[in-house]
Enzyme design. Sequence first.
Site, short mmCIF file in Angstrom:
data_model
loop_
_atom_site.label_atom_id
_atom_site.label_comp_id
_atom_site.label_asym_id
_atom_site.label_seq_id
_atom_site.Cartn_x
_atom_site.Cartn_y
_atom_site.Cartn_z
N HIS A 1 0.83 -1.21 0.00
CA HIS A 1 0.00 0.00 0.00
C HIS A 1 0.86 1.26 0.00
CE1 HIS A 1 1.16 -0.47 4.17
NE2 HIS A 1 0.82 0.79 4.38
N ASP B 1 0.44 4.83 2.07
CA ASP B 1 -0.36 5.18 3.24
C ASP B 1 -1.55 6.08 2.92
OD1 ASP B 1 1.14 3.70 5.01
OD2 ASP B 1 2.44 5.36 5.58
N HIS C 1 4.76 0.19 0.25
CA HIS C 1 5.50 -0.61 1.22
C HIS C 1 4.58 -1.66 1.83
CE1 HIS C 1 3.65 2.72 3.38
NE2 HIS C 1 3.61 1.94 4.43
N ARG D 1 4.44 6.10 14.76
CA ARG D 1 4.51 6.62 13.39
C ARG D 1 3.88 8.01 13.31
NH1 ARG D 1 0.74 3.75 9.28
NH2 ARG D 1 -0.65 5.23 10.29
C1 SIN Z 1 2.86 1.07 7.75
O1 SIN Z 1 2.37 0.56 6.77
O2 SIN Z 1 2.76 2.27 7.96
C2 SIN Z 1 3.61 0.20 8.74
C3 SIN Z 1 4.85 -0.39 8.18
C4 SIN Z 1 5.53 -1.29 9.16
O3 SIN Z 1 5.03 -1.49 10.28
O4 SIN Z 1 6.59 -1.82 8.83
#
Ligand code: SIN
Length: 283
Positions: free
Chosen positions: A115, A117, A259, A274
Site C-alpha cells: 500500500h 499510506d 510498502h 509513526r
Molecule cells: C505502515 O504501513 O505504515 C507500517 C509499516 C511497518 O510497520 O513496517
Amino acid sequence: MTIAVQDRTDSTGKYRLLDVQPLNPTIGAYVGGVDLTQPFGEDVADELRMALADHLAIFLRDQPLDFEAHRRLAAVFGEAHVAPSTKPWRVPGFDEITRMHADETSKYVAGEDWHSDMSCDPAPPMGSLLYLHTIPPVGGDTVFSNMYAAWDALSDRMKAMLDGLRAVHDGAKAFGGIVPRDMELPCTSHPIARTHPVTGRKALYVNRGYTTRIEGLPVRESEALLSFLYDHAQNPMFQCRFTWSPHAIAIWDNRCGQHMAIWDYFPQVRSGFRIQVKGEVPV
Ligand code: SIN
C-alpha cells in the site's frame, strides 16, 4: 541549539553533512552522520529532504527518539497529517503520533498488504516516519517498492492507455473490520499515473491495500488491469527490504513508493510510533 555535525562531503559532492549509502540502485538508503535526538540545523534538514527525494525510503539507526524529537524530525518534511482512522491508536497529548504495536494478542498488523499510506484520502500523506523501539529477535522487516520504476517499466502502449485514467481508493478495503463500525472512512479517486510534485516524475499510483476499481471501465476489465498492475508493482527489481534494529527509523515517500509490513514474527513483540506528513491532492 544546533549541533555541529562532521563534514562528510561524499564522492558526488552532493551530501556534505549526511552519510548516505544506497541499499541498491533503485530504492532505499541508509543515512548516518546525524543525531536526531538533538535539534539540528536547516542544512541537515535540507540533506534529509534531498536523500528522501533521491532514494524514496531512508533508514537511520540508533536514534532513540522521544515524542518531541519524532515530531521535530517529521516537521522537516511538513505539517503532520492526522487521519481520523488513527484515533484508536493515538498517543495521548500527541494526536499526530500513532502507536504501532503487535504482540501475542494481535489479530492483524497495520500495513500487511502492499500500500501507499492512506491513499483513500483526498490529499494522502506525502510521507511517513516510523520509529521502532522494540523489534522481534528475527523478522518484522518492511519492504519498499519504487513506483517511478514500476511506471517507467510499462510499455508505451500500456502507459498511453493508463494515462488519464483514475482509480478509486477506499478506506473500507484497508480498515473495514478494524476501526469502529461508525467511523466514516474516506473513498477517493486519484490518477493512476501520478506526477510527483517535487521531482516532476510519473509514478504508478494504485495499490492492493486501498484500490478497488478503475473508473470508467467495466468491472472485469478493471479487475484484470488492477491485478496486472499489482503484480507488476511487486517486481523485486523495484524493491528494497529494511531489517529493523531497536531505535531505527524509516522515512518514506508515499507519492512514489509502496510498502508492506511483514508479519512473520507472531507472537513476538514489535513496537513503536509513526507520524504521517500532510501531502497534496494527487495530479
Ligand atoms: C505502515 O504501513 O505504515 C507500517 C509499516 C511497518 O510497520 O513496517
